[in-house]
Design a protein around this motif. Sequence first.
Motif, PDB file in Angstrom:
ATOM      1  N   ASN A  26       0.789  -1.370   0.116  1.00 50.96           N
ATOM      2  CA  ASN A  26      -0.104  -0.085   0.200  1.00 50.96           C
ATOM      3  C   ASN A  26       0.747   1.214  -0.014  1.00 50.96           C
ATOM      4  N   ARG A  27       1.984   1.295   0.732  1.00 50.69           N
ATOM      5  CA  ARG A  27       2.820   2.464   0.728  1.00 50.69           C
ATOM      6  C   ARG A  27       3.369   2.655  -0.677  1.00 50.69           C
ATOM      7  N   VAL A  28       3.796   1.777  -1.407  1.00 56.20           N
ATOM      8  CA  VAL A  28       4.335   2.074  -2.802  1.00 56.20           C
ATOM      9  C   VAL A  28       3.201   2.753  -3.626  1.00 56.20           C
ATOM     10  N   THR A  29       1.868   2.284  -3.297  1.00 59.21           N
ATOM     11  CA  THR A  29       1.038   3.049  -4.051  1.00 59.21           C
ATOM     12  C   THR A  29       0.503   4.554  -3.586  1.00 59.21           C
ATOM     13  N   LEU A  30       0.834   4.725  -2.567  1.00 65.27           N
ATOM     14  CA  LEU A  30       0.444   5.928  -1.671  1.00 65.27           C
ATOM     15  C   LEU A  30       1.695   7.140  -2.107  1.00 65.27           C
ATOM     16  N   GLN A  31       2.787   6.554  -2.652  1.00 60.68           N
ATOM     17  CA  GLN A  31       3.707   7.487  -2.828  1.00 60.68           C
ATOM     18  C   GLN A  31       3.221   8.518  -3.662  1.00 60.68           C
ATOM     19  N   GLU A  32       2.492   8.044  -4.797  1.00 59.45           N
ATOM     20  CA  GLU A  32       2.178   9.011  -5.999  1.00 59.45           C
ATOM     21  C   GLU A  32       1.216   9.963  -5.472  1.00 59.45           C
ATOM     22  N   PRO A  33      -0.068   9.639  -4.880  1.00 59.88           N
ATOM     23  CA  PRO A  33      -0.915  10.675  -4.728  1.00 59.88           C
ATOM     24  C   PRO A  33      -0.750  11.719  -3.214  1.00 59.88           C
ATOM     25  N   TYR A  34       0.276  11.246  -2.646  1.00 66.45           N
ATOM     26  CA  TYR A  34       0.567  11.798  -1.096  1.00 66.45           C
ATOM     27  C   TYR A  34       2.159  12.150  -1.044  1.00 66.45           C
ATOM     28  N   GLU A  35       2.141  13.127  -0.201  1.00 64.60           N
ATOM     29  CA  GLU A  35       3.296  13.338   0.198  1.00 64.60           C
ATOM     30  C   GLU A  35       3.842  12.434   1.686  1.00 64.60           C
ATOM     31  N   THR A  36       4.615  11.499   1.069  1.00 67.58           N
ATOM     32  CA  THR A  36       4.804  10.351   2.171  1.00 67.58           C
ATOM     33  C   THR A  36       6.239  10.374   2.955  1.00 67.58           C
ATOM     34  N   PHE A  37       6.083  10.344   4.117  1.00 68.31           N
ATOM     35  CA  PHE A  37       7.214  10.387   5.117  1.00 68.31           C
ATOM     36  C   PHE A  37       7.130   8.755   5.771  1.00 68.31           C
ATOM     37  N   ILE A  38       8.378   8.153   5.822  1.00 68.00           N
ATOM     38  CA  ILE A  38       8.213   6.719   6.141  1.00 68.00           C
ATOM     39  C   ILE A  38       9.428   6.662   7.199  1.00 68.00           C
ATOM     40  N   LEU A  39       8.833   6.444   8.462  1.00 68.71           N
ATOM     41  CA  LEU A  39       9.826   6.371   9.759  1.00 68.71           C
ATOM     42  C   LEU A  39      10.328   5.100  10.030  1.00 68.71           C
TER      43      LEU A  39
END
Length: 329
Positions: A26-39
């Motif tokens: 799901n994170r891979v998918t979310l990278q495009e529509p959102y500004e993603t921060f991964i902790l």
Amino acid sequence: MKERVLTGDRVTGKLHLGHYAGSLKNRVTLQEPYETFILLADVQALTTHFDKPDLIRSHLREVALDYLAVGIDPNRATIFVQSMIPEIAELTVLFSMFVTVNVLRHNPTIKSESKNSGLDDMHYGFLGYPVSQTADIAFCKATIVPVGDDQLPHLELSRKIVLRFNELYKPVLAEPRALISEMPRLAGTDGKGKMSKSLGNAIALDSTVDEIAFKIKRATTDPARIHKNDPGHPDVCPIYAYHQAFHPDEAPEIREGCEKGTMGCSACKGRIAAAIEQLIEPTRERRAYYAARPDVVDDILIAGTRRARGIARETMREVRGAMGLDYFD
């Protein structure tokens, strides 16, 4: 501007198929529509591994490799190290001033995780985990947090902490909301609970062909199915759950063959082992690429942490101003 997503993992070892199905895909998918921060949550890993700092050091890099291997793109997502953002620790302390111990004690997630971790006496850091998690979310003003059902109590508490801060002082922090994962937790190969490193029932994302075959061959199936031609019950079989997760196009055929007794467990296992290998092979190759280039991985983490730190400084400037703690500005 894109909405911000905050997600991540405690760095307690390599990630596995359960992580992939439940969050990484799901994170891979979310990278495009959102500004993603991964902790990379190394501080929170200390809540259960405080006496093993050397392990956390090595695990942090293993998890970073897994992120890159599954397709997290450092040009689109910010991967950062929690302990290198001191503003998160500062925000944790400030939040803790108005969060009661009773609220933390009655958090159902804390209760279950404490039991699962075998903690006879709950440590301060473990009890305050939801407060620390709130600081993780609030420092970058994330509005979306992907979670499973089991993490909803944590996120609801985080939302209440942020609202309470904004009411007490000034509305400078963003209210987070949950993005519920539609994928159920993947059962372990032993069928006794979720897939977990500590239980030894997980399939790591860098598993070899032989390791995958070995794990699947030994995996628990329908305990009521004694003979090959006995009608099976796929809904209680971990292997069928794997078909649903990683082989969805053929899952209806697998179900029918199991229920009618026309497909044996051995054939069923062989097909899912092949499907898992097909999924893991490119991941394994990308992981090997980055593992052979540790300086590249370091540069990615340094750049991501530097960007997160800049955002954290600005948030804390607003937080201190809201609380009147900006004495000399």
